[in-house]
Design a protein around this motif. Structure first.
Motif, PDB file in Angstrom:
ATOM      1  N   HIS A   1      -3.554  -1.250  -3.795  1.00 34.11           N
ATOM      2  CA  HIS A   1      -2.231  -1.683  -3.355  1.00 34.11           C
ATOM      3  C   HIS A   1      -1.254  -0.519  -3.389  1.00 34.11           C
ATOM      4  CE1 HIS A   1      -3.758  -5.758  -4.327  1.00 34.11           C
ATOM      5  NE2 HIS A   1      -3.007  -6.077  -3.288  1.00 34.11           N
TER       6      HIS A   1
ATOM      7  N   ARG B   1       4.903  -5.123  -1.364  1.00 33.65           N
ATOM      8  CA  ARG B   1       3.623  -4.746  -1.968  1.00 33.65           C
ATOM      9  C   ARG B   1       2.538  -5.109  -0.967  1.00 33.65           C
ATOM     10  NH1 ARG B   1       2.070  -4.939  -7.886  1.00 33.65           N
ATOM     11  NH2 ARG B   1      -0.184  -4.730  -7.854  1.00 33.65           N
TER      12      ARG B   1
ATOM     13  N   PRO C   1       2.107   4.401  -5.553  1.00 35.13           N
ATOM     14  CA  PRO C   1       0.960   3.644  -6.048  1.00 35.13           C
ATOM     15  C   PRO C   1       1.422   2.538  -6.989  1.00 35.13           C
ATOM     16  CG  PRO C   1       1.086   5.799  -7.106  1.00 35.13           C
ATOM     17  CD  PRO C   1       2.160   5.762  -6.064  1.00 35.13           C
ATOM     18  N   THR C   2       0.599   1.527  -7.157  1.00 31.16           N
ATOM     19  CA  THR C   2       0.892   0.439  -8.092  1.00 31.16           C
ATOM     20  C   THR C   2      -0.152   0.460  -9.198  1.00 31.16           C
ATOM     21  OG1 THR C   2      -0.483  -1.225  -7.006  1.00 31.16           O
ATOM     22  CG2 THR C   2       1.781  -0.974  -6.187  1.00 31.16           C
ATOM     23  N   ASP C   3       0.002  -0.436 -10.159  1.00 27.58           N
ATOM     24  CA  ASP C   3      -0.977  -0.530 -11.240  1.00 27.58           C
ATOM     25  C   ASP C   3      -2.246  -1.253 -10.801  1.00 27.58           C
ATOM     26  OD1 ASP C   3       0.280  -2.941 -10.944  1.00 27.58           O
ATOM     27  OD2 ASP C   3       0.580  -3.310 -13.067  1.00 27.58           O
ATOM     28  N   THR C   4      -2.246  -1.791  -9.597  1.00 27.69           N
ATOM     29  CA  THR C   4      -3.414  -2.473  -9.042  1.00 27.69           C
ATOM     30  C   THR C   4      -4.084  -1.571  -8.018  1.00 27.69           C
ATOM     31  OG1 THR C   4      -2.253  -4.590  -9.278  1.00 27.69           O
ATOM     32  CG2 THR C   4      -4.213  -4.554  -7.863  1.00 27.69           C
ATOM     33  N   PRO C   5      -5.332  -1.197  -8.269  1.00 27.27           N
ATOM     34  CA  PRO C   5      -6.028  -0.352  -7.287  1.00 27.27           C
ATOM     35  C   PRO C   5      -6.073  -1.037  -5.923  1.00 27.27           C
ATOM     36  CG  PRO C   5      -7.283  -0.505  -9.319  1.00 27.27           C
ATOM     37  CD  PRO C   5      -6.160  -1.508  -9.420  1.00 27.27           C
TER      38      PRO C   5
END
Length: 86
Positions: A43, A58, A37-41
């Motif tokens: 993505h 990404r 997971p990334t810090d951007t929902p």
């Protein structure tokens, strides 16, 4: 001569088959190592192995699901030319 370059994950797209009608002309064979997971929902970060070298992509969670991206999957990593010129 050894050449190193840094490619931002946002400048890498993924394809299951070679793309012949695309504005992205640079592509390499890659194997998916894992997804995170990334810090951007919405993505995910896809960690790739390209001939023993690491590469990150990404992409949206929707794209990951649609392409069924999973560890061990062989695919094409497409790198935008502007990423190589910067």
């Amino acid at each position: 001569t050894l050449l190193r370059c840094r490619i931002h994950a946002r400048d890498v797209s993924l394809a299951l088959v070679p793309q012949v009608q695309s504005s992205i002309l640079n592509s390499v064979e890659a194997i998916v190592v894992d997804l995170a997971p990334t810090d951007t929902p919405g993505h995910v970060m896809v960690r790739l192995d390209v001939a023993g070298e690491p590469l990150l992509a990404r992409i949206t969670r929707r794209s990951a699901e649609k392409l069924q991206i999973r560890p061990g999957l062989a695919l094409k990593a497409q790198i935008k030319a502007v990423a190589l010129l910067a």
